[in-house]
Design a protein around this motif. Structure first.
Motif, PDB file in Angstrom:
ATOM      1  N   LEU A   1       0.819  -1.209   0.000  1.00  0.00           N
ATOM      2  CA  LEU A   1       0.000   0.000   0.000  1.00  0.00           C
ATOM      3  C   LEU A   1       0.852   1.257   0.000  1.00  0.00           C
ATOM      4  CD1 LEU A   1      -2.878  -0.997   2.435  1.00  0.00           C
ATOM      5  CD2 LEU A   1      -2.956  -0.859  -0.038  1.00  0.00           C
ATOM      6  N   LYS A   2       1.997   1.201   0.676  1.00  0.00           N
ATOM      7  CA  LYS A   2       2.901   2.354   0.657  1.00  0.00           C
ATOM      8  C   LYS A   2       3.379   2.644  -0.763  1.00  0.00           C
ATOM      9  CE  LYS A   2       4.957   2.644   5.276  1.00  0.00           C
ATOM     10  NZ  LYS A   2       6.209   2.517   6.064  1.00  0.00           N
ATOM     11  N   ILE A   3       3.703   1.585  -1.491  1.00  0.00           N
ATOM     12  CA  ILE A   3       4.160   1.771  -2.879  1.00  0.00           C
ATOM     13  C   ILE A   3       3.046   2.366  -3.717  1.00  0.00           C
ATOM     14  CG2 ILE A   3       4.803   0.532  -4.987  1.00  0.00           C
ATOM     15  CD1 ILE A   3       6.460  -1.355  -3.188  1.00  0.00           C
ATOM     16  N   LEU A   4       1.829   1.848  -3.584  1.00  0.00           N
ATOM     17  CA  LEU A   4       0.715   2.383  -4.359  1.00  0.00           C
ATOM     18  C   LEU A   4       0.409   3.829  -3.990  1.00  0.00           C
ATOM     19  CD1 LEU A   4      -1.742  -0.669  -4.371  1.00  0.00           C
ATOM     20  CD2 LEU A   4      -0.232   0.087  -6.205  1.00  0.00           C
ATOM     21  N   SER A   5       0.460   4.139  -2.697  1.00  0.00           N
ATOM     22  CA  SER A   5       0.146   5.503  -2.264  1.00  0.00           C
ATOM     23  C   SER A   5       1.235   6.490  -2.655  1.00  0.00           C
ATOM     24  CB  SER A   5      -0.080   5.550  -0.750  1.00  0.00           C
ATOM     25  OG  SER A   5       1.081   5.183  -0.048  1.00  0.00           O
ATOM     26  N   ALA A   6       2.453   6.012  -2.949  1.00  0.00           N
ATOM     27  CA  ALA A   6       3.538   6.905  -3.365  1.00  0.00           C
ATOM     28  C   ALA A   6       3.230   7.600  -4.679  1.00  0.00           C
ATOM     29  CB  ALA A   6       4.845   6.108  -3.483  1.00  0.00           C
ATOM     30  N   PHE A   7       2.342   7.014  -5.482  1.00  0.00           N
ATOM     31  CA  PHE A   7       2.017   7.602  -6.779  1.00  0.00           C
ATOM     32  C   PHE A   7       1.041   8.780  -6.678  1.00  0.00           C
ATOM     33  CE2 PHE A   7       3.488   3.359  -7.925  1.00  0.00           C
ATOM     34  CZ  PHE A   7       4.320   3.640  -9.004  1.00  0.00           C
ATOM     35  N   GLY A   8       0.557   9.061  -5.484  1.00  0.00           N
ATOM     36  CA  GLY A   8      -0.350  10.187  -5.312  1.00  0.00           C
ATOM     37  C   GLY A   8       0.406  11.496  -5.163  1.00  0.00           C
ATOM     38  N   GLY A   9      -0.333  12.576  -4.947  1.00  0.00           N
ATOM     39  CA  GLY A   9       0.278  13.875  -4.702  1.00  0.00           C
ATOM     40  C   GLY A   9       1.061  14.429  -5.874  1.00  0.00           C
ATOM     41  N   GLY A  10       0.568  14.236  -7.096  1.00  0.00           N
ATOM     42  CA  GLY A  10       1.242  14.801  -8.260  1.00  0.00           C
ATOM     43  C   GLY A  10       2.456  14.032  -8.719  1.00  0.00           C
ATOM     44  N   ARG A  11       2.548  12.743  -8.331  1.00  0.00           N
ATOM     45  CA  ARG A  11       3.678  11.911  -8.760  1.00  0.00           C
ATOM     46  C   ARG A  11       3.134  10.694  -9.494  1.00  0.00           C
ATOM     47  NH1 ARG A  11       4.595  13.165  -3.331  1.00  0.00           N
ATOM     48  NH2 ARG A  11       3.681  11.153  -2.801  1.00  0.00           N
ATOM     49  N   PRO A  12       2.619  10.852 -10.713  1.00  0.00           N
ATOM     50  CA  PRO A  12       1.992   9.731 -11.418  1.00  0.00           C
ATOM     51  C   PRO A  12       2.977   8.710 -11.968  1.00  0.00           C
ATOM     52  CG  PRO A  12       2.010  11.662 -12.830  1.00  0.00           C
ATOM     53  CD  PRO A  12       2.524  12.118 -11.488  1.00  0.00           C
ATOM     54  N   VAL A  13       4.264   9.120 -12.145  1.00  0.00           N
ATOM     55  CA  VAL A  13       5.272   8.222 -12.717  1.00  0.00           C
ATOM     56  C   VAL A  13       6.502   8.233 -11.815  1.00  0.00           C
ATOM     57  CG1 VAL A  13       6.734   7.729 -14.703  1.00  0.00           C
ATOM     58  CG2 VAL A  13       4.457   8.690 -15.059  1.00  0.00           C
ATOM     59  N   LEU A  14       6.961   7.045 -11.450  1.00  0.00           N
ATOM     60  CA  LEU A  14       8.104   6.930 -10.542  1.00  0.00           C
ATOM     61  C   LEU A  14       9.015   5.790 -10.978  1.00  0.00           C
ATOM     62  CD1 LEU A  14       6.194   7.270  -7.144  1.00  0.00           C
ATOM     63  CD2 LEU A  14       7.748   8.979  -8.112  1.00  0.00           C
ATOM     64  N   GLY A  15      10.305   5.948 -10.672  1.00  0.00           N
ATOM     65  CA  GLY A  15      11.271   4.891 -10.915  1.00  0.00           C
ATOM     66  C   GLY A  15      11.523   4.100  -9.649  1.00  0.00           C
ATOM     67  N   ILE A  16      12.259   3.010  -9.770  1.00  0.00           N
ATOM     68  CA  ILE A  16      12.553   2.153  -8.617  1.00  0.00           C
ATOM     69  C   ILE A  16      13.294   2.930  -7.533  1.00  0.00           C
ATOM     70  CG2 ILE A  16      13.997   0.220  -7.837  1.00  0.00           C
ATOM     71  CD1 ILE A  16      11.399  -0.698  -8.973  1.00  0.00           C
ATOM     72  N   ALA A  17      14.266   3.768  -7.924  1.00  0.00           N
ATOM     73  CA  ALA A  17      15.023   4.539  -6.933  1.00  0.00           C
ATOM     74  C   ALA A  17      14.098   5.474  -6.163  1.00  0.00           C
ATOM     75  CB  ALA A  17      16.135   5.333  -7.622  1.00  0.00           C
ATOM     76  N   ASP A  18      13.160   6.115  -6.885  1.00  0.00           N
ATOM     77  CA  ASP A  18      12.200   7.009  -6.226  1.00  0.00           C
ATOM     78  C   ASP A  18      11.340   6.238  -5.224  1.00  0.00           C
ATOM     79  OD1 ASP A  18      12.972   9.201  -7.877  1.00  0.00           O
ATOM     80  OD2 ASP A  18      11.699   8.392  -9.481  1.00  0.00           O
ATOM     81  N   LEU A  19      10.833   5.094  -5.655  1.00  0.00           N
ATOM     82  CA  LEU A  19       9.963   4.300  -4.792  1.00  0.00           C
ATOM     83  C   LEU A  19      10.714   3.784  -3.571  1.00  0.00           C
ATOM     84  CD1 LEU A  19       8.046   2.371  -7.582  1.00  0.00           C
ATOM     85  CD2 LEU A  19       7.024   3.971  -5.959  1.00  0.00           C
ATOM     86  N   ALA A  20      11.953   3.332  -3.778  1.00  0.00           N
ATOM     87  CA  ALA A  20      12.752   2.819  -2.660  1.00  0.00           C
ATOM     88  C   ALA A  20      12.954   3.908  -1.612  1.00  0.00           C
ATOM     89  CB  ALA A  20      14.100   2.313  -3.179  1.00  0.00           C
ATOM     90  N   ARG A  21      13.256   5.119  -2.087  1.00  0.00           N
ATOM     91  CA  ARG A  21      13.489   6.231  -1.161  1.00  0.00           C
ATOM     92  C   ARG A  21      12.208   6.612  -0.421  1.00  0.00           C
ATOM     93  NH1 ARG A  21      14.559   9.520  -4.616  1.00  0.00           N
ATOM     94  NH2 ARG A  21      12.686  10.814  -4.622  1.00  0.00           N
ATOM     95  N   MET A  22      11.091   6.668  -1.125  1.00  0.00           N
ATOM     96  CA  MET A  22       9.836   7.107  -0.525  1.00  0.00           C
ATOM     97  C   MET A  22       9.258   6.083   0.441  1.00  0.00           C
ATOM     98  SD  MET A  22       8.217   8.795  -3.972  1.00  0.00           S
ATOM     99  CE  MET A  22       6.696   9.370  -3.219  1.00  0.00           C
TER     100      MET A  22
END
Length: 257
Positions: free
Chosen positions: A7-28
């Motif tokens: 759920l954390k990974i899915l919720s990371a795409f909210g808030g104006g961040r529709p596209v993310l890379g693995i590095a972005d997701l790992a950090r968030m």
């Protein structure tokens, strides 16, 4: 896959961040790149996330609509509730679930089975993300009962109220009366309304504002416990009420009593 991390990974795409890379997701999310990649790969396989073949970055997939953003937003709730739900399952010996309400449906956000060796748990092929009509489920009634009257009538007008079990309430006025009794008692009962032989009891969970944001239920099949509904209620309800109150308390709700 860990529900919380998924759920954390899915919720990371909210808030104006529709596209993310693995590095972005790992950090968030706060995990290593390899861990993030493993979780994302599972989400891609399930259809909740999709990858752009050119940029190799990720965005939400079509199945997110099935899961429902209400389930995504319940991440904190599931983290708080998890040990209490497991405790309730172990204490009663039955399957325990938690769901949120999304329009006419309940969406399962957690499901726990007893650790007892001779568990009395049952399996209706339900899992996190499963959806059922709210009107004929105990958890659905436990949440519908506290809806604004106008919103509730709109929901029921869009519900087909089809017969799903031998005791399904298919008349809207009868269902409204049943929901009024739920508000008075603080407990919803499903006595073979969803499926033959299935009984369940549910209690609402409130957030710090007092709003009902989820429900917890204990599901029992007649084959595992052929007792009367009154006998089962006496056995289950005290534990269920305590668990729902404790989850609500941890979500910041303070009873006026």
């Amino acid at each position: 896959m860990s529900l919380e991390r998924g759920l954390k990974i899915l919720s990371a795409f909210g808030g104006g961040r529709p596209v993310l890379g693995i590095a972005d997701l790992a950090r968030m999310v706060g995990v290593t790149k390899s861990t993030a990649h493993r979780y994302v790969a599972t989400l891609v396989k399930l259809g909740y996330v999709e990858q752009d073949p050119d940029t190799r970055k990720y965005s939400l997939g079509p199945r997110v609509a099935d899961l429902g953003f209400a389930a995504i937003e319940s991440m904190d709730l599931t983290r708080v509730a998890a040990p209490l739900l497991q405790g309730l399952a172990d204490e009663t010996g039955f399957t325990v679930s938690m769901a949120v309400c999304e329009s006419r449906d309940v969406v399962y956000v957690d499901r726990r089975r007893s650790a007892r060796r001779n568990t009395l748990a049952m399996d209706l092929n339900l899992q996190v993300g499963s959806r059922l009509p709210a009107y004929c489920t105990a958890m659905g009634k436990a949440m519908l009962a506290y809806k604004d009257p106008q919103a509730l009538r709109q929901i029921l007008e869009r519900s087909d109220l089809a017969r799903r079990g031998p005791k399904t309430i298919t008349n809207r006025e009868e269902l409204l009366a049943a929901l009024a009794r739920v508000r008075q008692a603080g407990i919803a009962v499903n006595d073979e309304e969803l499926a033959p032989g299935l009984r369940s009891f549910a209690a609402p969970v409130r957030d710090r504002t007092g709003e009902v944001v989820a429900a917890v239920n204990v599901a029992i099949h007649l084959s595992a416990a052929p007792s009367s509904i009154e006998s089962l209620a006496a056995q289950i309800e005290p534990h269920l009420r305590r668990t729902a109150r404790e989850i609500s308390y941890r979500m910041g709700h303070r009873s006026e009593k």
